[in-house]
Design a protein around this motif. Structure first.
Motif, mmCIF file in Angstrom:
data_model
loop_
_atom_site.group_PDB
_atom_site.id
_atom_site.type_symbol
_atom_site.label_atom_id
_atom_site.label_comp_id
_atom_site.label_asym_id
_atom_site.label_seq_id
_atom_site.Cartn_x
_atom_site.Cartn_y
_atom_site.Cartn_z
ATOM 1 N N LEU A 86 48.864 50.607 67.380
ATOM 2 C CA LEU A 86 47.786 49.911 66.687
ATOM 3 C C LEU A 86 47.980 48.396 66.669
ATOM 4 N N GLN A 87 49.192 47.937 66.410
ATOM 5 C CA GLN A 87 49.440 46.506 66.271
ATOM 6 C C GLN A 87 49.233 45.727 67.567
ATOM 7 N N ASN A 88 49.301 46.371 68.719
ATOM 8 C CA ASN A 88 49.234 45.663 69.998
ATOM 9 C C ASN A 88 47.910 45.829 70.736
ATOM 10 N N ILE A 89 46.935 46.475 70.137
ATOM 11 C CA ILE A 89 45.681 46.745 70.838
ATOM 12 C C ILE A 89 45.006 45.464 71.301
ATOM 13 N N ALA A 90 44.743 44.540 70.404
ATOM 14 C CA ALA A 90 43.992 43.331 70.756
ATOM 15 C C ALA A 90 44.748 42.464 71.760
ATOM 16 N N ASP A 91 46.048 42.276 71.559
ATOM 17 C CA ASP A 91 46.833 41.458 72.484
ATOM 18 C C ASP A 91 46.852 42.075 73.881
ATOM 19 N N ASN A 92 47.056 43.379 73.949
ATOM 20 C CA ASN A 92 47.054 44.045 75.245
ATOM 21 C C ASN A 92 45.676 43.969 75.894
ATOM 22 N N ALA A 93 44.633 44.195 75.117
ATOM 23 C CA ALA A 93 43.279 44.172 75.670
ATOM 24 C C ALA A 93 42.961 42.813 76.286
ATOM 25 N N GLU A 94 43.412 41.755 75.643
ATOM 26 C CA GLU A 94 43.125 40.410 76.150
ATOM 27 C C GLU A 94 43.728 40.193 77.539
ATOM 28 N N TRP A 95 45.028 40.461 77.701
ATOM 29 C CA TRP A 95 45.624 40.205 79.014
ATOM 30 C C TRP A 95 45.200 41.244 80.049
ATOM 31 N N MET A 96 44.901 42.466 79.602
ATOM 32 C CA MET A 96 44.418 43.479 80.535
ATOM 33 C C MET A 96 43.066 43.066 81.115
ATOM 34 N N MET A 97 42.186 42.513 80.271
ATOM 35 C CA MET A 97 40.899 42.021 80.764
ATOM 36 C C MET A 97 41.113 40.814 81.680
ATOM 37 N N GLU A 98 42.064 39.939 81.350
ATOM 38 C CA GLU A 98 42.374 38.804 82.235
ATOM 39 C C GLU A 98 42.775 39.323 83.617
ATOM 40 N N THR A 99 43.587 40.370 83.635
ATOM 41 C CA THR A 99 44.038 40.931 84.915
ATOM 42 C C THR A 99 42.872 41.547 85.680
ATOM 43 N N ALA A 100 42.076 42.368 85.010
ATOM 44 C CA ALA A 100 40.927 42.992 85.675
ATOM 45 C C ALA A 100 39.934 41.934 86.155
ATOM 46 N N ARG A 101 39.713 40.936 85.341
ATOM 47 C CA ARG A 101 38.748 39.865 85.663
ATOM 48 C C ARG A 101 39.222 39.022 86.847
ATOM 49 N N SER A 102 40.527 38.893 86.992
ATOM 50 C CA SER A 102 41.079 38.028 88.053
ATOM 51 C C SER A 102 41.130 38.709 89.427
ATOM 52 N N ALA A 103 40.987 40.030 89.480
ATOM 53 C CA ALA A 103 41.164 40.764 90.732
ATOM 54 C C ALA A 103 40.149 40.325 91.783
ATOM 55 N N GLN A 104 40.668 40.017 92.950
ATOM 56 C CA GLN A 104 39.858 39.620 94.097
ATOM 57 C C GLN A 104 40.270 40.466 95.290
ATOM 58 N N TRP A 105 39.302 41.029 95.991
ATOM 59 C CA TRP A 105 39.589 41.861 97.160
ATOM 60 C C TRP A 105 39.997 40.971 98.315
ATOM 61 N N LYS A 106 40.955 41.434 99.097
ATOM 62 C CA LYS A 106 41.421 40.693 100.272
ATOM 63 C C LYS A 106 40.407 40.785 101.395
#
Length: 168
Positions: A148-168
């Motif tokens: 529970l304590q890490n949901i928001a922090d994890n969600a933030e960087w997980m979205m950063e990772t998904a958002r940053s993905a670029q296909w080669k």
């Protein structure tokens, strides 16, 4: 005097513990706010490269394993799976639709659309102390099991990772 000092110490400790406590409602609100902000921001610059795509992961994390359509990321003794599958015919929301349909028990099920991008965050409780958290953009999603304590922090960087993905 010792009893008074002990009482003051116990009250201070109780206040600290109460401040550290969080509720699912607080985490939900914070998660939605942070994920939507990341989704609407410019993507992070890629710092990792997989077989099919480049993406950004936070410092102190590493790619542990890669297979077809899956990249396992480890960060702070937690495991995350980046799933990617480019299928333009299925549409940008195909991975979301399949993931969302896998459970009727989502505590959070929010989608975002902007600039020809489709993003989402899903959260469901697995047991008393663990939650499944999923964030995604278009044909990429990142999933983990967290407390529970890490949901928001994890969600933030997980979205950063998904958002940053670029296909080669």
């Amino acid at each position: 005097m010792k009893k008074f000092s002990l009482l003051i110490l116990l009250l201070a400790l109780s206040a600290v513990l109460a401040a550290c406590n969080t509720t699912i409602e607080e985490q939900r609100d914070k998660t939605l706010e942070e994920v939507e902000a990341v989704f609407n921001a410019d993507p992070e610059r890629a710092n990792e490269e997989g077989q099919d795509l480049e993406f950004h992961i936070p410092y102190f994390s590493e790619v542990a394993e890669e297979a077809d359509h899956n990249i396992v990321i480890e960060k702070s003794n937690e495991t995350y799976v980046l799933f990617h599958h480019l299928n333009e015919e299925a549409g940008q929301d195909a991975i979301y639709t399949m993931t969302e349909a896998s459970s009727e028990e989502w505590l959070v099920n929010e989608t975002f659309e902007a600039n020809d991008q489709f993003g989402y965050v899903l959260l469901r409780q697995i047991d008393e102390e663990e939650y499944e958290l999923v964030t995604g953009v278009n044909h990429v999603k990142v999933t983990t099991v967290t407390d529970l304590q890490n949901i928001a922090d994890n969600a933030e960087w997980m979205m950063e990772t998904a958002r940053s993905a670029q296909w080669k």
